[in-house]
Write an enzyme that holds these catalytic residues in place. Structure first.
Site, mmCIF file in Angstrom:
data_model
loop_
_atom_site.group_PDB
_atom_site.id
_atom_site.type_symbol
_atom_site.label_atom_id
_atom_site.label_comp_id
_atom_site.label_asym_id
_atom_site.label_seq_id
_atom_site.Cartn_x
_atom_site.Cartn_y
_atom_site.Cartn_z
ATOM 1 N N ALA A 293 0.837 -1.210 0.000
ATOM 2 C CA ALA A 293 0.000 0.000 0.000
ATOM 3 C C ALA A 293 0.865 1.250 0.000
ATOM 4 O O ALA A 293 0.533 2.254 0.623
ATOM 5 C CB ALA A 293 -0.932 -0.024 1.205
ATOM 6 N N VAL B 231 2.959 3.281 -5.278
ATOM 7 C CA VAL B 231 2.349 2.718 -6.492
ATOM 8 C C VAL B 231 1.015 2.046 -6.138
ATOM 9 O O VAL B 231 -0.007 2.266 -6.800
ATOM 10 C CB VAL B 231 3.290 1.693 -7.183
ATOM 11 C CG1 VAL B 231 2.609 1.081 -8.400
ATOM 12 C CG2 VAL B 231 4.602 2.347 -7.590
ATOM 13 N N ARG C 127 13.544 2.200 -5.577
ATOM 14 C CA ARG C 127 14.936 2.647 -5.777
ATOM 15 C C ARG C 127 15.241 3.951 -5.062
ATOM 16 O O ARG C 127 14.368 4.799 -4.897
ATOM 17 C CB ARG C 127 15.167 2.901 -7.272
ATOM 18 C CG ARG C 127 15.398 1.665 -8.042
ATOM 19 C CD ARG C 127 16.045 1.993 -9.354
ATOM 20 N NE ARG C 127 15.093 2.443 -10.357
ATOM 21 C CZ ARG C 127 15.452 2.861 -11.556
ATOM 22 N NH1 ARG C 127 16.721 2.921 -11.887
ATOM 23 N NH2 ARG C 127 14.535 3.228 -12.429
ATOM 24 N N VAL D 40 4.559 -5.737 -10.332
ATOM 25 C CA VAL D 40 5.103 -4.392 -10.549
ATOM 26 C C VAL D 40 6.461 -4.230 -9.861
ATOM 27 O O VAL D 40 7.323 -3.487 -10.328
ATOM 28 C CB VAL D 40 4.108 -3.325 -10.012
ATOM 29 C CG1 VAL D 40 4.626 -1.914 -10.236
ATOM 30 C CG2 VAL D 40 2.739 -3.487 -10.656
ATOM 31 N N HIS E 181 12.461 -4.720 -18.442
ATOM 32 C CA HIS E 181 12.199 -3.383 -17.892
ATOM 33 C C HIS E 181 13.423 -2.970 -17.075
ATOM 34 O O HIS E 181 13.381 -2.870 -15.857
ATOM 35 C CB HIS E 181 10.937 -3.473 -17.023
ATOM 36 C CG HIS E 181 10.530 -2.197 -16.374
ATOM 37 N ND1 HIS E 181 10.344 -1.025 -17.066
ATOM 38 C CD2 HIS E 181 10.249 -1.906 -15.076
ATOM 39 C CE1 HIS E 181 9.960 -0.076 -16.205
ATOM 40 N NE2 HIS E 181 9.902 -0.585 -14.996
#
Ligand code: APR
Length: 311
Positions: free
Chosen positions: A10, A13, A82, A118, A175
């Site tokens: 939560a 994102v 990150r 994700v 990605h």
């Protein structure tokens, strides 16, 4: 009966995705986190926005996996984001542990769920989810290509001085730093950008796209991007729960497509209620093919590193 989407994590994102789902009113939402109070607080705040948005969905905030039972879609955004100077790959072993734990706990309670991963490095985390759940690979999809393509679309639109929605772009591969923006398959209202922008300028836009995530991390300093990532994930969730059959660049498990096998990489897919319903194979030229294969090898290398570490 309304569809049920559980978002694990939560944070920035996850909560932004919850906002888009609640606002759109297309499904009930469960927001899960290990931190006590955070998912409950965000869920309550979102519930109190429902009268204003005219939305009648239910949103639950929880620290108990039982509340995710019977989900149609599970979105994994749990883990570390990150910080400046870090690549997505630096998150490898820490996030692999989190994702494995999340996948194990959720898959037992939602046997038919489509997983959208994700957490970064996303292509590797999709593979971790595949391994832990033992689900059909088509049910586990990674979010990356829509985001990278949206960044490329934005920079192309700025370059041409046109509306971003009139630009379609394709970014393939992992990605990560080896992603492969595809100018030949990037168009402004159907016109390939190779006819509209010089090669030198296109190369600059490609570099900015590849560095798109790091550019934002460098500015924010305390976390990574979340508005465009959550908007990208929203498109995937919507295409699955409404069975829209959107054609979107997503990370899918390759099983011979493009001559590659056994790992995840970004490719154009048709996304519907069964997850990846088809992988579209494009006629790549030699240069595109070699860049795509290099990117695939980079993902494979990370998976192998993780396996060596015992992940
Ligand atoms: N189970 C559930 N939630 C967890 C766990 C776990 N084991 N470990 C961490 N979390 C939660 C954190 O408590 C936090 O609320 O995951 C959330 C992550 O949120 P943020 O730190 O805000 O990170 P965010 O920006 O949302 O990014 C999440 O998505 O885009 C990727 O690279 C990004 O890997 C990162 C992920």
């Amino acid at each position: 009966m309304k569809k049920k989407v559980s978002i694990i994590g939560a944070g920035n994102v996850g909560a932004s995705l919850a906002q888009l789902l609640v606002y759109s009113g297309i499904c009930d939402v469960v927001l899960f986190d290990i931190v006590n109070g955070v998912p409950q607080g965000k869920a309550l705040d979102l519930s109190e926005a429902c009268p204003l948005w005219g939305s009648s969905i239910n949103i639950t905030g929880t620290n108990d996996y039982k509340d995710t039972a019977g989900s149609d879609v599970i979105v994994i955004t749990a883990g570390l984001a990150r910080k400046p100077g870090m690549s997505r790959d630096d998150l490898l072993s820490a996030n692999a542990k989190v994702v494995a734990d999340v996948a194990k706990n959720t898959c037992q309670l939602s046997r038919d769920a489509i997983f959208i991963v994700v957490t970064n490095p996303m292509d590797v985390m999709a593979q971790v989810t595949l391994k832990v759940t033992g689900f059909n690979p088509d049910m586990i999809i990674g979010m990356g290509g829509i985001l990278d393509s949206a960044r490329f679309r934005t920079f192309v639109a700025w370059e041409l001085g046109i509306a971003p929605e009139d630009v379609e772009a394709l970014v393939m591969g992992g990605h990560g730093d080896q992603m492969v923006p595809m100018p030949r398959f990037t168009t402004a209202k159907g016109i390939s950008i190779t006819h509209l922008i010089s090669e030198d300028r296109i190369n600059k836009l490609i570099e900015r796209t590849k560095n798109g995530g790091a550019e934002i991390v460098g500015l924010l300093k305390t976390g990574s991007a979340f508005y465009a990532p959550s908007a990208s994930t929203f498109q995937m969730v919507k295409s699955v729960i409404l069975d829209e059959k959107r054609l979107l660049p997503c990370s899918a498990y390759l099983n011979g497509q493009y001559g590659l096998k056994g790992y995840y990489a970004g490719v154009p897919v048709i996304l519907g209620k069964k997850g990846v319903e088809k992988i579209i194979e494009l006629p790549l030229n030699e240069q595109e093919k070699s860049a795509f294969e290099k990117s695939f090898e980079a993902v494979k290398g990370l998976v192998q590193n993780l396996n060596t570490m015992g992940g």
